[in-house]
Structures are given as structure tokens and as C-alpha cells.
Design a protein around this motif. Structure first.
Motif, PDB file in Angstrom:
ATOM      1  N   VAL A  60      58.569  44.730  29.117  1.00 32.31           N
ATOM      2  CA  VAL A  60      58.237  43.475  29.785  1.00 32.31           C
ATOM      3  C   VAL A  60      57.858  43.757  31.228  1.00 32.31           C
ATOM      4  O   VAL A  60      58.510  44.559  31.905  1.00 32.31           O
ATOM      5  CB  VAL A  60      59.429  42.497  29.723  1.00 32.31           C
ATOM      6  CG1 VAL A  60      59.165  41.259  30.571  1.00 32.31           C
ATOM      7  CG2 VAL A  60      59.725  42.103  28.282  1.00 32.31           C
TER       8      VAL A  60
ATOM      9  N   LEU B 289      57.445  41.815  34.764  1.00 30.22           N
ATOM     10  CA  LEU B 289      57.776  40.582  35.477  1.00 30.22           C
ATOM     11  C   LEU B 289      56.943  40.512  36.756  1.00 30.22           C
ATOM     12  O   LEU B 289      57.041  41.390  37.620  1.00 30.22           O
ATOM     13  CB  LEU B 289      59.267  40.573  35.804  1.00 30.22           C
ATOM     14  CG  LEU B 289      59.791  39.450  36.691  1.00 30.22           C
ATOM     15  CD1 LEU B 289      59.677  38.105  35.984  1.00 30.22           C
ATOM     16  CD2 LEU B 289      61.239  39.720  37.079  1.00 30.22           C
TER      17      LEU B 289
ATOM     18  N   PRO C 199      56.509  37.886  39.642  1.00 30.04           N
ATOM     19  CA  PRO C 199      56.848  36.614  40.283  1.00 30.04           C
ATOM     20  C   PRO C 199      55.666  36.052  41.077  1.00 30.04           C
ATOM     21  O   PRO C 199      54.941  36.797  41.740  1.00 30.04           O
ATOM     22  CB  PRO C 199      58.011  36.972  41.218  1.00 30.04           C
ATOM     23  CG  PRO C 199      58.533  38.287  40.721  1.00 30.04           C
ATOM     24  CD  PRO C 199      57.332  38.991  40.172  1.00 30.04           C
TER      25      PRO C 199
ATOM     26  N   CYS D 211      63.665  37.243  41.946  1.00 29.24           N
ATOM     27  CA  CYS D 211      64.949  37.469  41.302  1.00 29.24           C
ATOM     28  C   CYS D 211      65.483  38.854  41.643  1.00 29.24           C
ATOM     29  O   CYS D 211      64.752  39.719  42.147  1.00 29.24           O
ATOM     30  CB  CYS D 211      64.834  37.309  39.786  1.00 29.24           C
ATOM     31  SG  CYS D 211      63.909  38.624  38.972  1.00 29.24           S
TER      32      CYS D 211
ATOM     33  N   PHE E 232      66.901  42.001  39.760  1.00 36.54           N
ATOM     34  CA  PHE E 232      66.860  42.538  38.398  1.00 36.54           C
ATOM     35  C   PHE E 232      67.608  43.864  38.342  1.00 36.54           C
ATOM     36  O   PHE E 232      67.361  44.751  39.165  1.00 36.54           O
ATOM     37  CB  PHE E 232      65.408  42.732  37.944  1.00 36.54           C
ATOM     38  CG  PHE E 232      65.290  43.223  36.536  1.00 36.54           C
ATOM     39  CD1 PHE E 232      65.359  42.343  35.483  1.00 36.54           C
ATOM     40  CD2 PHE E 232      65.155  44.584  36.267  1.00 36.54           C
ATOM     41  CE1 PHE E 232      65.278  42.794  34.168  1.00 36.54           C
ATOM     42  CE2 PHE E 232      65.078  45.049  34.966  1.00 36.54           C
ATOM     43  CZ  PHE E 232      65.140  44.143  33.912  1.00 36.54           C
TER      44      PHE E 232
ATOM     45  N   THR F  89      57.713  44.273  38.155  1.00 28.93           N
ATOM     46  CA  THR F  89      58.940  44.961  37.778  1.00 28.93           C
ATOM     47  C   THR F  89      58.982  45.080  36.258  1.00 28.93           C
ATOM     48  O   THR F  89      58.756  44.091  35.548  1.00 28.93           O
ATOM     49  CB  THR F  89      60.186  44.192  38.266  1.00 28.93           C
ATOM     50  OG1 THR F  89      60.105  44.023  39.683  1.00 28.93           O
ATOM     51  CG2 THR F  89      61.463  44.930  37.913  1.00 28.93           C
TER      52      THR F  89
ATOM     53  N   CYS G 268      60.791  45.990  32.531  1.00 25.04           N
ATOM     54  CA  CYS G 268      62.063  45.849  31.823  1.00 25.04           C
ATOM     55  C   CYS G 268      61.903  46.370  30.406  1.00 25.04           C
ATOM     56  O   CYS G 268      60.911  46.087  29.731  1.00 25.04           O
ATOM     57  CB  CYS G 268      62.471  44.375  31.799  1.00 25.04           C
ATOM     58  SG  CYS G 268      63.787  43.978  30.620  1.00 25.04           S
TER      59      CYS G 268
ATOM     60  N   CYS H 165      69.091  39.580  35.067  1.00 22.07           N
ATOM     61  CA  CYS H 165      68.121  39.048  36.016  1.00 22.07           C
ATOM     62  C   CYS H 165      68.710  37.771  36.618  1.00 22.07           C
ATOM     63  O   CYS H 165      69.080  36.856  35.884  1.00 22.07           O
ATOM     64  CB  CYS H 165      66.793  38.756  35.323  1.00 22.07           C
ATOM     65  SG  CYS H 165      65.481  38.220  36.438  1.00 22.07           S
TER      66      CYS H 165
ATOM     67  N   SER I 260      68.198  34.730  39.533  1.00 21.43           N
ATOM     68  CA  SER I 260      67.356  34.037  40.519  1.00 21.43           C
ATOM     69  C   SER I 260      68.190  32.960  41.189  1.00 21.43           C
ATOM     70  O   SER I 260      68.817  32.141  40.517  1.00 21.43           O
ATOM     71  CB  SER I 260      66.121  33.420  39.851  1.00 21.43           C
ATOM     72  OG  SER I 260      66.487  32.536  38.806  1.00 21.43           O
TER      73      SER I 260
ATOM     74  N   SER J  29      57.188  32.752  37.402  1.00 17.97           N
ATOM     75  CA  SER J  29      56.782  34.125  37.109  1.00 17.97           C
ATOM     76  C   SER J  29      55.816  34.173  35.944  1.00 17.97           C
ATOM     77  O   SER J  29      55.897  33.366  35.011  1.00 17.97           O
ATOM     78  CB  SER J  29      58.006  34.987  36.754  1.00 17.97           C
ATOM     79  OG  SER J  29      58.893  35.100  37.835  1.00 17.97           O
TER      80      SER J  29
ATOM     81  N   ILE K 271      55.120  36.565  32.928  1.00 12.73           N
ATOM     82  CA  ILE K 271      55.876  37.592  32.214  1.00 12.73           C
ATOM     83  C   ILE K 271      55.015  38.122  31.066  1.00 12.73           C
ATOM     84  O   ILE K 271      54.637  37.370  30.163  1.00 12.73           O
ATOM     85  CB  ILE K 271      57.212  37.035  31.680  1.00 12.73           C
ATOM     86  CG1 ILE K 271      58.044  36.485  32.850  1.00 12.73           C
ATOM     87  CG2 ILE K 271      57.978  38.116  30.939  1.00 12.73           C
ATOM     88  CD1 ILE K 271      59.356  35.868  32.433  1.00 12.73           C
TER      89      ILE K 271
ATOM     90  N   ARG L 248      54.492  40.882  27.976  1.00 12.87           N
ATOM     91  CA  ARG L 248      55.290  41.694  27.052  1.00 12.87           C
ATOM     92  C   ARG L 248      54.374  42.413  26.067  1.00 12.87           C
ATOM     93  O   ARG L 248      53.372  41.856  25.606  1.00 12.87           O
ATOM     94  CB  ARG L 248      56.291  40.823  26.291  1.00 12.87           C
ATOM     95  CG  ARG L 248      55.638  39.830  25.363  1.00 12.87           C
ATOM     96  CD  ARG L 248      56.623  38.835  24.752  1.00 12.87           C
ATOM     97  NE  ARG L 248      55.935  37.908  23.865  1.00 12.87           N
ATOM     98  CZ  ARG L 248      55.292  36.810  24.270  1.00 12.87           C
ATOM     99  NH1 ARG L 248      55.247  36.509  25.558  1.00 12.87           N
ATOM    100  NH2 ARG L 248      54.689  36.020  23.399  1.00 12.87           N
TER     101      ARG L 248
END
Length: 199
Positions: A71, A73, A75, A80, A82, A97, A99, A107, A109, A115, A117, A119
Motif C-alpha cells: 500500500v 499512502l 496524504p 498520520c 505510521f 509512505t 505499507c 496508523c 491520525s 489521503s 491510498i 494498493r
């Protein structure tokens, strides 16, 4: 709808889009959240907006059968904290970032956050980059400048475009999977998570 029921629905929605996760609200007041999701070829993308919350994934959830993802991320408002694999990243607008959902993470916030996101199947990322799972540059907030920043801006722009012109977004998204692989490799080299062997 009762507060607890609404929040349970929020958790269920995110777990269905991504992977099984736990979520808890942070701070007093009414919780608000929204998510839009789109599936492109070889990757999916969501725009998530929410009140302060904590999201985490446990070993027990990871043990359940299901697909794992890498994933990204990105923002666009708020941000957040993380945590994964002993590393802590402060994800802020303009950064990206990564993941690995096959490992526990948290995570957090503390304010309203928005955000993009992205994947992609973890196996696809490992095959495309040649990295091992331990070499992935997770929990590192990569700044939006330099080469990685080009990828960050690409996904932020794609998130805006898909709501305005889905056909144009689909054409643009053809480059998404390759750019994601490139960003992972660049970050792995930049932050030294990629193992090298002297010959």
C-alpha cells in the motif's frame, strides 16, 4: 444510525476494500468518514477522508486467508503517524509512505485527514521489483521532491482525474503499476533497505 453501528460499518467498508483491520476513533465529537474506490489494471486506488482515528492490523488478522498488498499512502490533507517493523514515519501531504499488509502496522491520525491510498498485490510488487519482503521501504515517509515525487504527484492527480473523466483516467492509469514499482525501488535504494551482495 447509532454511533457504534456507523463506526462498525466504517470499519467493515475499509476492511472489505483493503484487508481486515481494526479501527478506533480518537478524541471526542462526531466521527465522519468517506471513501471512494476505483480498480484499475494491476492496482486499486482509494480516496479516504476521516476524522481522527487509529488504524491497526494484528497478527491474528494477518493469519486469515486472503490477498496481501503493498500500500502507498499519499496524504493530501492532515497526515498520520505510521509504524511498521520498528520504524516510525510521519506521513504529511506531499510525501509517500509504503505499507506491507502482510506485517502488523499502526496508523494514527490526530486531526481530519485526506489521503490517496494506492494498493497493488504484494506478490506483483515483489516480482516487479526483485525485492524481498524484508527489503521493502515500509514506514518511511519519502518526501515529494526528486524522482519519487513524480510518482506521488501522479497518483494525486489520478485521484482527481478519475472523478472528472474516468476514460482519461483509465488511459493514464496504464502507467500506474510500473511507476509504483519504480517508486518502491527508488525509495529502497535511497534509504538503504535494499540488500547488496559484494562479489
Amino acid at each position: 444510525m447509532a454511533y457504534s453501528s456507523a463506526f462498525e460499518q466504517w470499519k467493515s467498508t475499509l476492511s472489505r476494500i483493503f484487508v481486515p483491520i481494526s479501527i478506533g476513533p480518537l478524541g471526542p465529537g462526531e466521527f465522519r468518514g468517506s471513501v471512494t474506490d476505483v480498480e484499475f489494471d494491476r492496482f486499486g486506488m482509494s480516496v479516504v477522508m476521516s476524522s481522527p482515528q487509529r488504524v491497526w492490523r494484528t497478527p491474528r488478522q494477518i493469519a486469515r486467508p486472503g490477498k496481501e498488498y503493498l500500500v502507498a499512502l499519499v496524504p493530501t490533507a492532515g497526515g498520520c503517524l505510521f509504524e511498521q517493523r520498528g520504524r516510525v514515519a510521519i506521513a504529511v501531504p506531499g510525501s509517500i509512505t509504503f505499507c506491507d499488509t502482510s506485517r502488523p502496522f499502526t496508523c494514527r491520525s490526530e486531526r481530519w485527514s485526506e489521503s490517496v491510498i494506492v494498493r497493488a498485490p504484494l506478490a506483483q510488487i515483489l516480482d516487479g521489483t526483485g525485492l524481498s519482503g524484508t527489503e521493502l521501504p515500509t514506514a518511511i515517509a519519502v518526501p515529494g521532491d526528486g524522482a519519487v515525487g513524480v510518482v506521488t504527484r501522479f497518483f494525486a492527480d489520478l485521484a482527481e482525474l478519475h472523478t472528472a473523466d474516468i476514460d482519461l483516467a483509465i488511459g493514464m492509469a496504464e502507467h500506474g503499476a510500473g511507476l509504483l514499482n519504480s517508486a518502491v525501488l527508488l525509495a529502497a535504494d535511497q534509504y538503504g533497505t535494499r540488500h547488496t551482495v559484494d562479489i
